[in-house]
Design a protein around this motif. Structure first.
Motif, PDB file in Angstrom:
ATOM      1  N   TYR A   9      31.139  -7.389   9.306  1.00 15.18           N
ATOM      2  CA  TYR A   9      32.269  -6.564   9.902  1.00 15.18           C
ATOM      3  C   TYR A   9      31.928  -6.177  11.130  1.00 15.18           C
ATOM      4  CZ  TYR A   9      36.113  -3.259  10.823  1.00 15.18           C
ATOM      5  OH  TYR A   9      36.993  -2.642  11.383  1.00 15.18           O
ATOM      6  N   GLY A  10      32.629  -6.590  12.449  1.00 14.07           N
ATOM      7  CA  GLY A  10      32.542  -5.807  13.492  1.00 14.07           C
ATOM      8  C   GLY A  10      33.779  -5.361  14.376  1.00 14.07           C
ATOM      9  N   ILE A  11      33.563  -4.384  15.053  1.00 21.12           N
ATOM     10  CA  ILE A  11      35.037  -3.856  15.875  1.00 21.12           C
ATOM     11  C   ILE A  11      34.316  -3.536  17.188  1.00 21.12           C
ATOM     12  CG2 ILE A  11      34.384  -1.526  14.722  1.00 21.12           C
ATOM     13  CD1 ILE A  11      37.365  -1.057  15.332  1.00 21.12           C
ATOM     14  N   GLU A  12      35.178  -4.028  18.090  1.00 20.42           N
ATOM     15  CA  GLU A  12      35.119  -3.812  19.577  1.00 20.42           C
ATOM     16  C   GLU A  12      35.609  -2.331  19.898  1.00 20.42           C
ATOM     17  OE1 GLU A  12      36.756  -6.744  21.858  1.00 20.42           O
ATOM     18  OE2 GLU A  12      35.488  -8.299  21.072  1.00 20.42           O
ATOM     19  N   LEU A  13      34.672  -1.275  20.494  1.00 17.70           N
ATOM     20  CA  LEU A  13      35.279   0.086  20.679  1.00 17.70           C
ATOM     21  C   LEU A  13      35.513   0.112  22.259  1.00 17.70           C
ATOM     22  CD1 LEU A  13      32.636   1.636  18.401  1.00 17.70           C
ATOM     23  CD2 LEU A  13      34.825   1.224  17.912  1.00 17.70           C
ATOM     24  N   ALA A  14      35.624   1.296  22.565  1.00 19.16           N
ATOM     25  CA  ALA A  14      35.969   1.480  24.108  1.00 19.16           C
ATOM     26  C   ALA A  14      34.848   1.450  24.856  1.00 19.16           C
ATOM     27  CB  ALA A  14      36.758   3.037  24.188  1.00 19.16           C
ATOM     28  N   ASN A  15      34.686   1.251  26.229  1.00 16.01           N
ATOM     29  CA  ASN A  15      33.735   1.339  27.041  1.00 16.01           C
ATOM     30  C   ASN A  15      32.643   0.151  26.902  1.00 16.01           C
ATOM     31  OD1 ASN A  15      34.971   3.823  28.243  1.00 16.01           O
ATOM     32  ND2 ASN A  15      33.974   4.930  26.668  1.00 16.01           N
ATOM     33  N   ASP A  16      33.372  -1.119  26.555  1.00 19.94           N
ATOM     34  CA  ASP A  16      32.455  -2.222  26.489  1.00 19.94           C
ATOM     35  C   ASP A  16      31.296  -2.068  25.418  1.00 19.94           C
ATOM     36  OD1 ASP A  16      33.655  -3.866  28.336  1.00 19.94           O
ATOM     37  OD2 ASP A  16      32.533  -2.597  30.039  1.00 19.94           O
ATOM     38  N   SER A  17      31.646  -1.495  24.285  1.00 22.36           N
ATOM     39  CA  SER A  17      30.667  -1.317  23.193  1.00 22.36           C
ATOM     40  C   SER A  17      31.171  -1.968  21.957  1.00 22.36           C
ATOM     41  CB  SER A  17      30.552   0.170  22.785  1.00 22.36           C
ATOM     42  OG  SER A  17      31.807   0.900  22.356  1.00 22.36           O
ATOM     43  N   GLU A  18      30.385  -2.283  20.895  1.00 28.96           N
ATOM     44  CA  GLU A  18      30.749  -2.922  19.588  1.00 28.96           C
ATOM     45  C   GLU A  18      29.789  -2.262  18.527  1.00 28.96           C
ATOM     46  OE1 GLU A  18      29.467  -6.819  17.794  1.00 28.96           O
ATOM     47  OE2 GLU A  18      31.164  -7.371  19.386  1.00 28.96           O
ATOM     48  N   LEU A  19      30.509  -2.095  17.296  1.00 27.93           N
ATOM     49  CA  LEU A  19      29.842  -1.450  16.304  1.00 27.93           C
ATOM     50  C   LEU A  19      29.840  -2.572  14.904  1.00 27.93           C
ATOM     51  CD1 LEU A  19      28.551   1.027  14.477  1.00 27.93           C
ATOM     52  CD2 LEU A  19      30.810   1.489  13.945  1.00 27.93           C
ATOM     53  N   ASP A  44      12.078 -14.411 -10.403  1.00 24.33           N
ATOM     54  CA  ASP A  44      13.019 -14.457  -9.367  1.00 24.33           C
ATOM     55  C   ASP A  44      12.766 -13.095  -8.533  1.00 24.33           C
ATOM     56  OD1 ASP A  44      13.962 -16.692 -10.121  1.00 24.33           O
ATOM     57  OD2 ASP A  44      15.936 -15.922 -11.258  1.00 24.33           O
ATOM     58  N   VAL A  45      12.958 -13.325  -7.214  1.00 24.91           N
ATOM     59  CA  VAL A  45      13.071 -12.073  -6.437  1.00 24.91           C
ATOM     60  C   VAL A  45      14.319 -11.784  -5.852  1.00 24.91           C
ATOM     61  CG1 VAL A  45      11.946 -11.088  -4.290  1.00 24.91           C
ATOM     62  CG2 VAL A  45      10.806 -12.657  -5.726  1.00 24.91           C
ATOM     63  N   ASP A  46      14.930 -10.718  -6.131  1.00 26.53           N
ATOM     64  CA  ASP A  46      16.275 -10.453  -5.461  1.00 26.53           C
ATOM     65  C   ASP A  46      16.028  -9.304  -4.456  1.00 26.53           C
ATOM     66  OD1 ASP A  46      17.759 -12.339  -7.239  1.00 26.53           O
ATOM     67  OD2 ASP A  46      17.443 -10.783  -8.965  1.00 26.53           O
ATOM     68  N   ALA A  47      16.960  -9.570  -3.503  1.00 28.95           N
ATOM     69  CA  ALA A  47      16.928  -8.492  -2.393  1.00 28.95           C
ATOM     70  C   ALA A  47      18.376  -7.977  -1.884  1.00 28.95           C
ATOM     71  CB  ALA A  47      16.077  -8.806  -1.334  1.00 28.95           C
ATOM     72  N   VAL A  48      18.575  -6.946  -1.403  1.00 33.22           N
ATOM     73  CA  VAL A  48      19.626  -6.614  -0.690  1.00 33.22           C
ATOM     74  C   VAL A  48      19.328  -6.079   0.424  1.00 33.22           C
ATOM     75  CG1 VAL A  48      21.437  -4.690  -0.757  1.00 33.22           C
ATOM     76  CG2 VAL A  48      20.737  -5.652  -3.020  1.00 33.22           C
ATOM     77  N   ILE A  49      20.170  -6.600   1.702  1.00 26.69           N
ATOM     78  CA  ILE A  49      19.953  -6.362   3.082  1.00 26.69           C
ATOM     79  C   ILE A  49      21.167  -5.749   3.724  1.00 26.69           C
ATOM     80  CG2 ILE A  49      19.367  -7.574   5.276  1.00 26.69           C
ATOM     81  CD1 ILE A  49      18.500 -10.037   3.690  1.00 26.69           C
ATOM     82  N   LEU A  50      20.982  -4.646   4.409  1.00 25.50           N
ATOM     83  CA  LEU A  50      22.011  -3.604   5.047  1.00 25.50           C
ATOM     84  C   LEU A  50      21.493  -3.655   6.325  1.00 25.50           C
ATOM     85  CD1 LEU A  50      22.817  -1.115   2.418  1.00 25.50           C
ATOM     86  CD2 LEU A  50      24.161  -3.208   2.869  1.00 25.50           C
ATOM     87  N   GLN A  51      22.403  -3.947   7.136  1.00 25.00           N
ATOM     88  CA  GLN A  51      22.246  -3.826   8.844  1.00 25.00           C
ATOM     89  C   GLN A  51      23.321  -3.108   9.375  1.00 25.00           C
ATOM     90  OE1 GLN A  51      22.469  -7.133  11.561  1.00 25.00           O
ATOM     91  NE2 GLN A  51      20.058  -7.020  12.015  1.00 25.00           N
ATOM     92  N   LEU A  52      23.036  -2.171  10.413  1.00 27.86           N
ATOM     93  CA  LEU A  52      23.892  -1.698  11.233  1.00 27.86           C
ATOM     94  C   LEU A  52      23.713  -1.622  12.549  1.00 27.86           C
ATOM     95  CD1 LEU A  52      26.396   0.439  11.298  1.00 27.86           C
ATOM     96  CD2 LEU A  52      24.640   2.365  11.451  1.00 27.86           C
ATOM     97  N   ASN A  53      24.593  -2.114  13.440  1.00 29.70           N
ATOM     98  CA  ASN A  53      24.258  -2.521  14.877  1.00 29.70           C
ATOM     99  C   ASN A  53      25.315  -1.758  15.613  1.00 29.70           C
ATOM    100  OD1 ASN A  53      22.766  -4.449  16.691  1.00 29.70           O
ATOM    101  ND2 ASN A  53      25.083  -4.528  17.293  1.00 29.70           N
ATOM    102  N   TYR A  54      24.931  -1.249  16.972  1.00 27.83           N
ATOM    103  CA  TYR A  54      25.943  -0.619  17.811  1.00 27.83           C
ATOM    104  C   TYR A  54      25.203  -1.183  19.200  1.00 27.83           C
ATOM    105  CZ  TYR A  54      28.223   2.863  20.797  1.00 27.83           C
ATOM    106  OH  TYR A  54      28.944   3.175  21.847  1.00 27.83           O
ATOM    107  N   SER A  55      26.051  -1.557  20.030  1.00 27.85           N
ATOM    108  CA  SER A  55      25.804  -2.031  21.347  1.00 27.85           C
ATOM    109  C   SER A  55      26.660  -1.501  22.461  1.00 27.85           C
ATOM    110  CB  SER A  55      25.573  -3.749  21.451  1.00 27.85           C
ATOM    111  OG  SER A  55      27.074  -4.159  20.957  1.00 27.85           O
ATOM    112  N   PHE A  56      26.257  -1.436  23.521  1.00 26.27           N
ATOM    113  CA  PHE A  56      27.026  -0.666  24.590  1.00 26.27           C
ATOM    114  C   PHE A  56      26.574  -1.231  26.030  1.00 26.27           C
ATOM    115  CE2 PHE A  56      24.054   2.299  23.531  1.00 26.27           C
ATOM    116  CZ  PHE A  56      23.492   2.696  24.751  1.00 26.27           C
ATOM    117  N   LEU A  57      27.577  -1.311  26.950  1.00 25.77           N
ATOM    118  CA  LEU A  57      26.988  -1.392  28.597  1.00 25.77           C
ATOM    119  C   LEU A  57      27.401  -0.179  29.164  1.00 25.77           C
ATOM    120  CD1 LEU A  57      28.915  -4.986  28.912  1.00 25.77           C
ATOM    121  CD2 LEU A  57      26.730  -4.572  28.350  1.00 25.77           C
ATOM    122  N   PHE A  58      26.381  -0.006  30.111  1.00 25.40           N
ATOM    123  CA  PHE A  58      26.431   0.951  31.113  1.00 25.40           C
ATOM    124  C   PHE A  58      25.947   0.637  32.596  1.00 25.40           C
ATOM    125  CE2 PHE A  58      22.435   1.588  29.294  1.00 25.40           C
ATOM    126  CZ  PHE A  58      21.788   2.316  30.011  1.00 25.40           C
TER     127      PHE A  58
END
Length: 369
Positions: A326-336, A355-369
């Motif tokens: 899930y992603g959302i564009e924020l103000a000032n050319d940024s995205e979470l 069997d090998v079971d795994a859970v993957i969680l990733q958080l990303n924040y990007s911005f321009l300046f």
């Protein structure tokens, strides 16, 4: 991984324009791994005791359980710098250097890629090369392949030395084609060569008295041994198509090498635009692999091959990954964005590794300046 390994990986990436279509990109990665890793031995009806890689301690696995090395831990720091520069009107070069370091592993590498546009920039031909020099310095030294693992701390393992090297070289050629205003397609072929110390110094194999038994022989465990060279090949196809707003991305990769491994990888993503800068991206990936020629679930006493490994990652296996981003564009050319995935790896052959079971969680924040 369920009841096994936990990994935390912060990544920082910065990209700066330093000229007309000329960029510098820097990347810092820190991997922290803790938990317990399968050592390669089989479960038995009685408890098993193993020496740690350092040789100065032991650990015990209860009867009927897959032996896991609880001393497994690692921290890796990796740095990469990339220079992207137009070399002419239709030719672009990308040059990079990278370095990574762990307490028992060091890698230094360089790469160069050239991309040439044709056909009114609708076709791009790409060629690239990379080379890295790695040094392996395992805890307790490098064990002699297919020699006995000591069963007590009073005995030292046979070792030719404390470290060894390997080189990794890759060549890539590819073409990217604009099919129409909304469709892009890419084909790549990669050829790679590995040379040097390619064995996992921490993996062992169980030795049983006969093929149908799980009763351990007088010398119950041997260190694994892999060939000291490997030739790799991969074919890759990718298609990206944009609908009115949504985008679908599908890829397929076929891999084969002279170790006997071949694999198929299918990967699909769909970006669904929800409006207001919000989007959802479901992800599905399926991986199917044939085992290496020298993969053995266990060895039989008196019948020891030239090369052998019980590492389940070299076995007949499949991996299924399902996820959602899930992603959302924020103000000032940024995205979470946040991504959650579930992965299941299981045996596809006669080796009954769990069997090998795994859970993957990733958080990303990007911005321009």
């Amino acid at each position: 991984e369920d009841a096994r390994v936990t990994a935390i990986e912060p990544v920082i990436r910065a990209r700066k324009e330093i000229g007309d279509d000329e960029y510098m990109t820097y990347r810092l990665v820190v991997d922290s791994l803790t938990g317990a890793s399968a050592n390669g031995a089989i479960p038995t009806s009685t408890p098993q005791t193993f020496t740690s890689p350092s040789g100065d301690a032991t650990y015990t696995t209860p009867a009927g359980e897959t032996p896991l090395d609880p001393t497994f831990h690692d921290t890796r720091v990796a740095l990469n710098a990339e220079w992207e520069k137009p070399l002419s009107r239709y030719l672009k070069g990308i040059f990079s250097v990278n370095a990574s370091s762990e307490f028992d592993y060091t890698s230094l590498g360089i790469s160069a890629t050239l991309a040439r546009d044709f056909n009114n920039r609708n076709t791009t031909l790409t060629s690239g090369v990379s080379y890295s020099l790695d040094t392996v310095e395992p805890v307790g030294g490098i064990p002699d392949g297919l020699t006995a693992m000591p069963t007590t701390t009073a005995v030292n393992k046979a070792s030719p030395g404390g470290s060894d090297d390997k080189t990794v070289a890759d060549l890539l050629i590819g073409v990217t084609q604009v099919i129409d205003r909304r469709t892009l397609m890419q084909f790549n072929y990669t050829y790679g060569m590995d040379d040097g110390y390619l064995t996992d110094p921490y993996k062992i194999l169980s030795v049983v008295i006969d093929p149908s038994s799980d009763t351990l022989a007088g010398t119950p465990y041997l260190y694994e041994k892999r060939p000291d060279s490997r030739t790799r090949n991969a074919l890759y196809w990718k298609t990206v198509h944009q609908f009115s707003e949504d985008v679908v991305n599908f890829s397929y990769r076929y891999y084969w090498d002279d170790w006997g491994i071949s694999s198929h990888t299918f990967d699909a993503r769909y970006r669904y635009e929800m409006g207001g800068g919000h989007y959802l991206m479901p992800h599905a990936r399926y991986y199917l692999q044939d085992k290496a020629d020298f993969y053995y679930y266990k060895l039989t006493d008196g019948d020891i091959p030239q090369y052998a490994s019980a590492d389940y990652r070299l076995a007949d296996l499949s991996t299924t990954t399902l996820g959602l981003k899930y992603g959302i564009e924020l103000a000032n050319d940024s995205e979470l964005s946040i991504r959650a995935e579930l992965m299941k790896q299981q045996s596809e052959g006669d080796a009954p590794f769990p069997d090998v079971d795994a859970v993957i969680l990733q958080l990303n924040y990007s911005f321009l300046f």
